[in-house]
Write a protein that holds these residues in place. Structure first.
Motif, short mmCIF file in Angstrom:
data_model
loop_
_atom_site.label_atom_id
_atom_site.label_comp_id
_atom_site.label_asym_id
_atom_site.label_seq_id
_atom_site.Cartn_x
_atom_site.Cartn_y
_atom_site.Cartn_z
N TYR A 36 0.85 -1.17 0.00
CA TYR A 36 0.00 0.00 0.00
C TYR A 36 0.89 1.23 0.00
N LYS A 37 0.36 2.27 -0.61
CA LYS A 37 1.07 3.54 -0.71
C LYS A 37 0.24 4.59 0.03
N LYS A 38 0.92 5.45 0.79
CA LYS A 38 0.19 6.45 1.56
C LYS A 38 0.84 7.82 1.42
N TYR A 39 0.01 8.77 0.96
CA TYR A 39 0.42 10.17 0.93
C TYR A 39 -0.03 10.84 2.23
N ALA A 41 -1.94 12.94 4.92
CA ALA A 41 -3.34 13.35 5.08
C ALA A 41 -4.30 12.55 4.21
N GLU A 42 -3.86 11.38 3.72
CA GLU A 42 -4.75 10.51 2.96
C GLU A 42 -4.67 9.10 3.54
N GLY A 43 -5.67 8.29 3.20
CA GLY A 43 -5.62 6.90 3.60
C GLY A 43 -4.70 6.12 2.67
N PRO A 44 -4.23 4.95 3.11
CA PRO A 44 -3.41 4.10 2.23
C PRO A 44 -4.22 3.66 1.02
N THR A 107 7.81 2.29 5.10
CA THR A 107 9.07 2.90 4.67
C THR A 107 8.74 4.18 3.92
N ARG A 108 9.35 5.27 4.37
CA ARG A 108 9.12 6.55 3.69
C ARG A 108 10.11 6.69 2.54
#
Lengths: 113, 112
Positions: A36-39, A41-44, A107-108
């Protein structure tokens, strides 16, 4: 006791190069793995997945590799783009019942232009 | 198509107060989940539901309650808020146990 481990809290990569994000797991009952990718202030959001019957799954610039004997999977992003900068979570599911996904710490990834 | 909607987006609570985090999905998904994300700690499962009327505890259920009276809604109740419950809460849903999740945009809760 962490069942899904992402040992690198952060990763920096130059634009255009390959990004490799790693994930290890300890539960031998896991048979399905997701990224999953997460920005901020958004959900994954779902990115790519792989079943334990495969060792590779590819979707455009994203490829996930699974090494069951080592209990290790990796996400390759080629070429990396600035828009790929986000937190990436590895997740896994057991092969029985209705057990929910277990997530790693993330991991960022920073892709530098 | 709204997907998974969480309200409120932000909230500040005083210690000992209570509140309900709302979650609604319009995809007719049977499975719904509540996770919390603490800094550097990933997503930890609080509660989940496999259908209306059925709920189960996750990894960190203490201090929370849930109900699932309809397929669409899965509210998370905090009783007697504590500073340790300061976190970002994510609700998610899936069509089945073998399907990927759709997440809401999260609720950032601060307990002071």
């Amino acid at each position: 006791d962490q069942q899904v481990k992402q040992n690198s809290p952060s990763l920096s990569v130059q634009e255009g190069r390959i990004s490799i994000l790693n994930c290890d797991y300890t539960n031998s009952m896991f048979d399905y793995f997701l990224w999953y990718k997460k920005y901020p202030a958004e959900g994954p959001t779902f990115l790519i997945s792989i079943s334990s019957i495969k060792d590779k799954n590819e979707d455009g610039r994203f490829t996930v590799f699974l090494n069951k004997s080592a209990k290790h999977l990796s996400l390759h992003i080629v070429p990396s783009q600035p828009g790929d900068s986000a937190v990436y979570f590895c997740a896994a599911r057991e092969n029985s019942g209705n057990t929910p996904l277990v997530f790693g710490k993330g991991t960022r990834l920073s892709v530098i232009a | 198509n709204a997907g998974v909607t969480q309200t409120p987006k932000f909230r500040i609570l005083k210690i000992g107060q209570s509140m309900t985090l709302q979650c609604a999905q319009d995809m007719n998904h049977n499975y719904m989940y509540w996770y919390r994300q603490d800094p550097g700690m990933g997503l930890k499962l609080i509660y989940y539901s496999v259908g209306a009327g059925i709920t189960d505890k996750g990894e960190v259920p203490n201090g929370y309650n849930v109900s699932r009276s309809t397929t669409e809604d899965f509210p998370l109740r905090l009783e007697l808020a504590a500073p340790s419950q300061t976190s970002v809460y994510f609700c998610a849903s899936s069509a089945g146990s073998r399907n990927g999740y759709t997440f809401g945009s999260g609720t950032r809760l601060t307990v002071v």
